[in-house]
Design an enzyme around this catalytic site. Sequence first.
Site, PDB file in Angstrom:
ATOM      1  CD  GLU A 182      -3.078  -0.761   2.203  1.00 45.52           C
ATOM      2  OE1 GLU A 182      -2.813  -0.175   3.040  1.00 45.52           O
ATOM      3  OE2 GLU A 182      -4.189  -1.255   1.944  1.00 45.52           O
ATOM      4  CD  GLU A 251      -4.373  -5.725   2.988  1.00 41.70           C
ATOM      5  OE1 GLU A 251      -5.321  -5.083   3.556  1.00 41.70           O
ATOM      6  OE2 GLU A 251      -3.303  -5.750   2.886  1.00 41.70           O
TER       7      GLU A 251
HETATM    8  C1  GAL Z   1      -4.161  -2.355   5.030  1.00 45.21           C
HETATM    9  C2  GAL Z   1      -3.141  -3.023   5.322  1.00 45.21           C
HETATM   10  C3  GAL Z   1      -3.210  -4.172   6.086  1.00 45.21           C
HETATM   11  C4  GAL Z   1      -3.869  -4.205   7.439  1.00 45.21           C
HETATM   12  C5  GAL Z   1      -5.276  -3.472   6.876  1.00 45.21           C
HETATM   13  C6  GAL Z   1      -5.780  -3.234   8.144  1.00 45.21           C
HETATM   14  O1  GAL Z   1      -4.070  -1.039   4.869  1.00 45.21           O
HETATM   15  O2  GAL Z   1      -2.443  -3.319   4.237  1.00 45.21           O
HETATM   16  O3  GAL Z   1      -1.799  -4.631   6.242  1.00 45.21           O
HETATM   17  O4  GAL Z   1      -2.971  -3.104   7.913  1.00 45.21           O
HETATM   18  O5  GAL Z   1      -5.092  -2.198   6.301  1.00 45.21           O
HETATM   19  O6  GAL Z   1      -6.216  -4.295   8.798  1.00 45.21           O
END
Ligand code: GAL
Length: 837
Positions: A182, A251
């Site tokens: 990110e 994600e």
């Molecule tokens: C994203 C990140 C993850 C985790 C998630 C929140 O921004 O890539 O590693 O932190 O947020 O759980």
Amino acid sequence: MRASQLLLVLLCFFSSYAPSSFCANVTYDHRALVIDGKRRVLISGSIHYPRSTPEMWPDLIQKSKDGGLDVIETYVFWNLHEPVQGQYNFEGRGDLVRFVKAVAAAGLYVHLRIGPYACAEWNYGGFPLWLHFIPGIQFRTDNEPFKSEMKRFTAKIVDMMKQENLYASQGGPIILSQVENEYGNIEAAYGPAAKSYVNWAASMATSLDTGVPWVMCQQEDAPDPIINTCNGFYCDQFEPNSKAKPKMWTESYPGWLLTFGDALPHRPVEDLAFAVARFFQRGGTFQNYYMYHGGTNFGRTAGGPFVSSSYDYDAPIDEYGIIRQPKWGHLKDVHKAIKLCEKALIATDPIITSLGSNTEAAVYKTGAVCAAFLANIATSDATVIFSGNSYHLPAWSVSILPDCKNVVLNTAKIDSASMISSFTAVSLKEEVGSLNDPGSGWSWISEPIGISKADSFSKFGLLEQINTTADRSDYLWYSLSINLDAGTQTLLHIKSLGHALHAFINGKLVGSRTGNHAKPNVNVDIPIKLVSGKNTIDLLSLTVGLQNYGAFFDTWGAGITGPVILKGLKNGTTLDLSSLQWTYQVGLKGEDLGLSNGSSGQWNSKSTLPINQPLTWYKTSFVAPSGSNPVAIDFTGMGKGEAWVNGQSIGRYWPTYVSPKGGCTHSCNYRGSYLPSKCLKNCGKPTQTLYHVPRSWLKPHSNTLVLFEESGGNPMKISFATKQIESICSHISESHPPPVDSWNSNRESGRKVGSVLSLECPYPNQVISSIKFASFGTPYGTCGNFKHGPCRSNKSLSIVQKACIGSRNCRIELSINSFGDPCKGVAKSLAVEASCA
Ligand code: GAL
């Protein structure tokens, strides 16, 4: 083909790793990842290996496979593997190779997100603290010292995987890797150097010749051949930065993270299923749940600040490794429905058309294959005409039609069973004899207030905490002895970057304050009583997990950076103590003595057990709760601290940190865009009272529990809890599509299977032992609380009992042929609650 790639291919043929496996060639095109020449629709889920134990891994992976996953994703945690520069640790929960092999053994693929920046609510985002002290270093930008360390560690992991033949190109399970994480979200803050860093990271990664593609998530400008991927609650609108790259979602959040002092996030599965189906509807082919099993932040691994020890995440598999129903089951059905469309999905691009306001069809059609997705993105139901047929689309839902005609699943209609699980309190059985203590079974050691260690040091002015402790401990003492003219109404004013502090005047606790995740700073005025003459001011400042996200998060700082001021001394004067000479102590005496494993000989068990005493170490020996159900410790009655079972830290405990009263809703409407603040639970209650103790850390007898209690508590109130499943339930209406499983047989036999209620006991060695409720007609209520409606078939209970009792699973067709019709013309449903034994 480069020489090194040729070498990989050759290696592949001689790979000894998995005799049954074959070397896979992984590439991609604009539709999908391509494995051995075939585009694939892949469902993936995150399981972070150090957030559970090696003993739990096979079961978690099997449950993931049963839930329909093809891929397991994990970050690699640099600070776990290289706690001291050049000294590596790949043991126990850090045994990455063992984890990857466990995934391979289950026949699943791996997506290895090496980073090595992880974020992940992991301490310092996964960076080792020593990195911060390298002269001239700047993290995550075009900086030579940083790049050289990042490259060294990334190459180390890649080499390790290669040596074990774990890349798909070598016959192993790893089909994908990630570099950075990110960075695009914060890139602007790093100015023009950011771009060169991104380009460097991309070519550094590709130069490692893994033989499988690399991704960068949330990185619009990811250079070719790196695939830029999406993270978010919804990713249907995302488009990769090149027509040659597939649409991938790294994600997809089933819930959200939990922080001490905040309420518990919950995401309804109807909305998650909607988001997932929308993604595949609009051309996606790879989707990863972050997290599929969240697990536990053991030890001091939680990031933050203030990330809780539980990393449950409302994930399809709960913190303890039990499937969360109906989330797990409904997603399993969604995955099956999507896989029924795979042929069409990989054959062509979707044609997207509007079916009216807020309704949309996507059709994947080529030759004889055709699959369609019909979406209603409004918050009220709709009826649409598609290909000449009429379809009812519940609000905020997607219907999946693997043949462009029949609906196999609607994301808002849950076929899956739900479940009630609960914790049973088990009193802590101390083994009194082993401690020579006829009384409580507890012994203790008081941690000295203020400076007690030989390595303390003095400095003029107030020091930033992380630069001082290098995170060797949560704790830093700031101490001062000073001659004063006492006033009657003195205030001690302290300004701290956080995260929490306890103030002691002349050896007495006078006040404690804490920040929270949104605002870690502490700014406080504590009324105090001084004596005339010499006074000691001892301030214990503590971190609660280091920052893991944001531009320059590595430099945010913590601790009492000042000012520290005494207000209202004699004659109303004010004295700024900030630039005086303070004495500092990093960490606790008990930490240096290694009290956490309980073996030190100075435990006191003779005199009365101190209760509600700040800074106390406690120890007891206990009998493990019997059975095999997952175990937690209920810390109600304690304040804040850390706990160790047989020397293993189960994490920071903080049952006294209560979430704000407001912000929760009684009913959670899944319709409409989700935000973590939308369906909060547990408002006005402690964020976390139960702390997971993995079964594999327990012996039947003579287990040692050690606590370090900061603020004061009563260890006699501590109890255990075991988690079990009380009931499985299902409630299916006549309008539910038939089960996804019956799709093929329905089509082959031409027979129309109606709606079916199915139940399955969660554990393979269980059978359905009793039917607590069964009603065909108009039952209502929720699992554990079903009620008969005005209309009911009096055969309900006997039919369900006959079909289910004694079996691990059962299926009951909703048919008036068997149940009779208790109310003609009325839409009926079947609700069942059962228990397994
Ligand atoms: C994203 C990140 C993850 C985790 C998630 C929140 O921004 O890539 O590693 O932190 O947020 O759980």
